[in-house]
Scaffold this active site. Structure first.
Site, short mmCIF file in Angstrom:
data_model
loop_
_atom_site.label_atom_id
_atom_site.label_comp_id
_atom_site.label_asym_id
_atom_site.label_seq_id
_atom_site.Cartn_x
_atom_site.Cartn_y
_atom_site.Cartn_z
N SER A 138 0.89 -1.12 0.04
CA SER A 138 -0.46 0.03 -0.31
C SER A 138 0.79 1.21 0.02
CB SER A 138 -1.06 0.19 1.34
OG SER A 138 -1.48 1.26 1.28
N TYR A 152 -1.21 0.46 11.34
CA TYR A 152 -1.48 -0.76 9.25
C TYR A 152 -0.13 -0.14 8.40
CZ TYR A 152 -3.55 -1.29 4.42
OH TYR A 152 -4.02 -1.61 3.15
P1 NAP Z 1 -11.63 -6.32 1.44
O1 NAP Z 1 -12.41 -5.63 0.26
O2 NAP Z 1 -12.05 -6.21 3.03
O3 NAP Z 1 -10.85 -7.32 1.43
C1 NAP Z 1 -9.75 -8.85 1.71
C2 NAP Z 1 -10.17 -9.86 1.42
O4 NAP Z 1 -8.98 -10.06 2.48
C3 NAP Z 1 -10.90 -10.61 1.95
O5 NAP Z 1 -11.21 -11.57 0.52
C4 NAP Z 1 -11.26 -11.21 3.08
O6 NAP Z 1 -11.65 -12.91 2.87
C5 NAP Z 1 -9.32 -11.30 3.23
N1 NAP Z 1 -8.97 -11.75 4.25
C6 NAP Z 1 -9.25 -11.32 5.18
N2 NAP Z 1 -8.47 -11.49 6.22
C7 NAP Z 1 -8.10 -13.27 5.62
C8 NAP Z 1 -7.63 -14.04 6.17
N3 NAP Z 1 -6.81 -14.00 7.97
N4 NAP Z 1 -7.29 -14.90 5.85
C9 NAP Z 1 -7.07 -15.12 4.52
N5 NAP Z 1 -7.85 -14.21 3.93
C10 NAP Z 1 -8.15 -12.84 4.50
O7 NAP Z 1 -10.03 -5.15 1.40
P2 NAP Z 1 -9.51 -4.79 -0.22
O8 NAP Z 1 -9.37 -3.31 -0.06
O9 NAP Z 1 -9.38 -5.51 -1.63
O10 NAP Z 1 -8.12 -5.30 0.32
C11 NAP Z 1 -6.94 -5.99 -1.02
C12 NAP Z 1 -5.29 -5.42 -0.06
O11 NAP Z 1 -4.79 -4.85 -0.68
C13 NAP Z 1 -5.50 -5.74 1.65
O12 NAP Z 1 -4.03 -6.01 1.76
C14 NAP Z 1 -5.53 -4.10 1.25
O13 NAP Z 1 -4.41 -3.88 3.21
C15 NAP Z 1 -4.48 -3.60 0.50
N6 NAP Z 1 -4.38 -2.27 0.04
C16 NAP Z 1 -5.79 -1.95 -0.40
C17 NAP Z 1 -6.38 -0.80 -0.29
C18 NAP Z 1 -7.78 -0.07 -0.26
O14 NAP Z 1 -8.15 1.32 -0.70
N7 NAP Z 1 -8.58 -0.45 -0.91
C19 NAP Z 1 -5.66 0.32 -0.83
C20 NAP Z 1 -3.93 0.14 -0.56
C21 NAP Z 1 -3.96 -1.65 -0.32
P3 NAP Z 1 -13.05 -13.54 3.45
O15 NAP Z 1 -13.77 -12.42 3.31
O16 NAP Z 1 -13.05 -14.74 3.22
O17 NAP Z 1 -12.21 -13.37 5.00
#
Ligand code: NAP
Length: 255
Positions: A138, A152
């Site tokens: 990120s 974070y």
């Molecule tokens: P999200 O919509 O909340 O989805 C999170 C995903 O991670 C879900 O599929 C969830 O699966 C899975 N997950 C959470 N805990 C887990 C665990 N213990 N074991 C296996 N899977 C787990 O989040 P997102 O925004 O798509 O984020 C994805 C990645 O991008 C993350 O690493 C986040 O830090 C990074 N990121 C996001 C943003 C943003 O603005 N959205 C920006 C920069 C980086 P389940 O629901 O099946 O548990």
């Protein structure tokens, strides 16, 4: 950038950015292992959408035994493993002075130990395929000033250093390791517990700080991942690909 013949494991692919990555890799011909932890229905819906060549695998990335079993199941199902995308992650917001140890530990285990466990368990198979690892970091890990994201950001900085170190550690096996660092994207991670109005406010705040005057969408990240996973990126390792539309509040973040 065909990924035909490749097998990809995407952690946290049931929702958000991970689901977009699974779609993108599948559309380029890779067979895709969709990892989920709690969102079984969403993972199944994605499997149905992607059809043959996609399977779902339950595992909590913070539990090494579950990861070991999942990786073995993936390899048994698809016959090998070429691409690992460490995407699963959580964001626990808290002010620096109000450290909640339990929430911080949860975030550390999922965001940092998760990619370590997955990479370790996948390594024997990646050595065979001279595969690739892509970590979703990120821009928080490069130093942003968003409120309550200090802890974070620390986990994502660790992901970036892990990426750089693993690039050296795994290069002797012909394995490339890179990271993609997204900026703000509307997903459950950024909208949970917020009203529509608050989300729109956050979005417009980000737009105002972005040279390209918009926010990223999950497929922007997925396309960057597909590039790094492909042979087009054969000489790229240890890099952090920032996908943020040019954040004008900290131009020094590219590395
Ligand atoms: P999200 O919509 O909340 O989805 C999170 C995903 O991670 C879900 O599929 C969830 O699966 C899975 N997950 C959470 N805990 C887990 C665990 N213990 N074991 C296996 N899977 C787990 O989040 P997102 O925004 O798509 O984020 C994805 C990645 O991008 C993350 O690493 C986040 O830090 C990074 N990121 C996001 C943003 C943003 O603005 N959205 C920006 C920069 C980086 P389940 O629901 O099946 O548990």
């Amino acid at each position: 950038m065909s990924l035909s013949g490749k097998v990809a494991l995407v952690t946290g692919a049931s929702r958000g950015i991970g689901a977009a990555i699974a779609r993108e890799l599948r559309s380029r011909g890779a067979r895709v292992a969709i990892n989920y932890n709690s969102s079984r229905e969403a993972a199944e819906a994605l499997r149905r959408e992607l059809g043959e060549g996609a399977e779902i695998f339950k595992a909590d990335v913070s539990k090494r035994q579950e990861i070991k079993k999942m990786v073995e199941d993936v390899v048994r199902t698809f016959g090998g493993l070429d691409i690992v995308v460490n995407n699963a992650g959580v964001m626990e917001l808290m002010p620096f002075e109000q450290l909640d140890e339990e929430r911080f530990d949860k975030m550390w285990y999922i965001n940092v130990k998760g990619p370590i466990y997955v990479t370790l368990e996948a390594l024997p198979y990646l050595k065979r395929s001279r595969g690739v690892v892509i970590n979703i970091a990120s821009i928080a890990g490069l130093g942003t000033a968003l409120t309550n994201t200090t802890y974070y950001a620390v986990t994502k900085a660790a992901v970036i250093m892990l990426t750089r170190r693993l690039a050296f550690d795994l290069a002797p096996y012909g394995i490339r390791v890179n990271a993609v660092a997204p900026s703000w994207i509307e997903t459950d991670l950024t909208t949970r517990g917020r009203t529509r109005e608050e989300v729109e406010r956050a979005k417009s705040d980000i737009v105002n700080r972005t040279a390209l005057r918009s926010v990223a969408i999950p497929s922007d990240i997925a396309k960057a991942v597909a590039f790094l996973a492909s042979d087009e990126a054969r000489f790229i390792t240890g890099q952090v690909l920032v996908v943020d539309g040019g954040r004008i509040d900290y131009l020094t973040h590219s590395v």
